[in-house]
Design a protein around this motif. Structure first.
Motif, PDB file in Angstrom:
ATOM      1  N   VAL A  20      50.041  66.368 -45.600  1.00 27.68           N
ATOM      2  CA  VAL A  20      51.162  67.271 -45.345  1.00 27.68           C
ATOM      3  C   VAL A  20      51.901  66.834 -44.085  1.00 27.68           C
ATOM      4  O   VAL A  20      53.126  66.787 -44.049  1.00 27.68           O
ATOM      5  CB  VAL A  20      50.672  68.732 -45.201  1.00 27.68           C
ATOM      6  N   SER A  21      51.133  66.492 -43.041  1.00 30.73           N
ATOM      7  CA  SER A  21      51.714  65.982 -41.798  1.00 30.73           C
ATOM      8  C   SER A  21      50.670  65.129 -41.093  1.00 30.73           C
ATOM      9  O   SER A  21      49.481  65.209 -41.394  1.00 30.73           O
ATOM     10  CB  SER A  21      52.166  67.136 -40.893  1.00 30.73           C
ATOM     11  N   ALA A  22      51.145  64.309 -40.139  1.00 35.88           N
ATOM     12  CA  ALA A  22      50.234  63.443 -39.398  1.00 35.88           C
ATOM     13  C   ALA A  22      50.779  63.168 -38.008  1.00 35.88           C
ATOM     14  O   ALA A  22      51.985  63.166 -37.790  1.00 35.88           O
ATOM     15  CB  ALA A  22      50.021  62.130 -40.147  1.00 35.88           C
ATOM     16  N   MET A  25      46.332  59.254 -35.898  1.00 29.80           N
ATOM     17  CA  MET A  25      45.266  59.195 -36.908  1.00 29.80           C
ATOM     18  C   MET A  25      44.650  60.568 -37.189  1.00 29.80           C
ATOM     19  O   MET A  25      43.526  60.677 -37.676  1.00 29.80           O
ATOM     20  CB  MET A  25      44.185  58.197 -36.488  1.00 29.80           C
ATOM     21  N   THR A  26      45.395  61.623 -36.876  1.00 31.23           N
ATOM     22  CA  THR A  26      45.000  62.988 -37.213  1.00 31.23           C
ATOM     23  C   THR A  26      46.007  63.510 -38.220  1.00 31.23           C
ATOM     24  O   THR A  26      47.200  63.273 -38.083  1.00 31.23           O
ATOM     25  CB  THR A  26      44.995  63.892 -35.964  1.00 31.23           C
ATOM     26  N   GLY A  27      45.535  64.193 -39.242  1.00 33.33           N
ATOM     27  CA  GLY A  27      46.440  64.683 -40.277  1.00 33.33           C
ATOM     28  C   GLY A  27      46.131  66.099 -40.703  1.00 33.33           C
ATOM     29  O   GLY A  27      45.101  66.668 -40.343  1.00 33.33           O
ATOM     30  N   THR A  41      42.570  70.268 -40.865  1.00 34.62           N
ATOM     31  CA  THR A  41      42.855  69.115 -40.021  1.00 34.62           C
ATOM     32  C   THR A  41      41.813  68.045 -40.309  1.00 34.62           C
ATOM     33  O   THR A  41      40.615  68.344 -40.363  1.00 34.62           O
ATOM     34  CB  THR A  41      42.811  69.512 -38.529  1.00 34.62           C
ATOM     35  N   ILE A  42      42.275  66.807 -40.491  1.00 33.56           N
ATOM     36  CA  ILE A  42      41.381  65.701 -40.819  1.00 33.56           C
ATOM     37  C   ILE A  42      41.570  64.558 -39.825  1.00 33.56           C
ATOM     38  O   ILE A  42      42.604  64.453 -39.177  1.00 33.56           O
ATOM     39  CB  ILE A  42      41.635  65.166 -42.250  1.00 33.56           C
ATOM     40  N   LYS A  43      40.580  63.707 -39.746  1.00 29.11           N
ATOM     41  CA  LYS A  43      40.674  62.491 -38.949  1.00 29.11           C
ATOM     42  C   LYS A  43      40.763  61.316 -39.921  1.00 29.11           C
ATOM     43  O   LYS A  43      39.888  61.132 -40.768  1.00 29.11           O
ATOM     44  CB  LYS A  43      39.471  62.336 -38.033  1.00 29.11           C
ATOM     45  N   ILE A  44      41.825  60.541 -39.815  1.00 35.02           N
ATOM     46  CA  ILE A  44      42.052  59.398 -40.692  1.00 35.02           C
ATOM     47  C   ILE A  44      41.389  58.174 -40.080  1.00 35.02           C
ATOM     48  O   ILE A  44      41.706  57.789 -38.952  1.00 35.02           O
ATOM     49  CB  ILE A  44      43.558  59.151 -40.893  1.00 35.02           C
ATOM     50  N   ALA A  45      40.466  57.579 -40.803  1.00 35.62           N
ATOM     51  CA  ALA A  45      39.779  56.384 -40.316  1.00 35.62           C
ATOM     52  C   ALA A  45      40.607  55.136 -40.605  1.00 35.62           C
ATOM     53  O   ALA A  45      40.698  54.238 -39.768  1.00 35.62           O
ATOM     54  CB  ALA A  45      38.404  56.262 -40.962  1.00 35.62           C
TER      55      ALA A  45
END
Length: 67
Positions: A20-22, A25-27, A41-45
């Motif tokens: 949805v947004s970033a 490296m956090t989305g 909230t996710i952490k993109i590796a």
């Protein structure tokens, strides 16, 4: 010399369209929980073309909403 890591790193792979947004490296994504949309909230590796590898913030059994 062979170096082996004892720690195995597992990632969850989701389509980039789920984002949805970033910010760096956090989305932010949406998941379906109890029939309702919930923001997470996710952490993109890593970004692999049209896929995202997620290291934190999402479990394997969650249903991701693709926008």
């Amino acid at each position: 010399v062979t170096i082996k890591s004892i720690k195995e790193i597992k990632y969850i792979q989701i389509p980039i369209e789920a984002l949805v947004s970033a910010d760096e490296m956090t989305g932010e994504i949406n998941v379906l929980k109890d029939g309702k949309k919930k923001s997470k909230t996710i952490k993109i590796a890593k970004i692999l073309g049209e896929k995202l590898l997620i290291s934190e913030g999402l479990s394997e059994n969650e249903d991701v909403i693709i926008n």
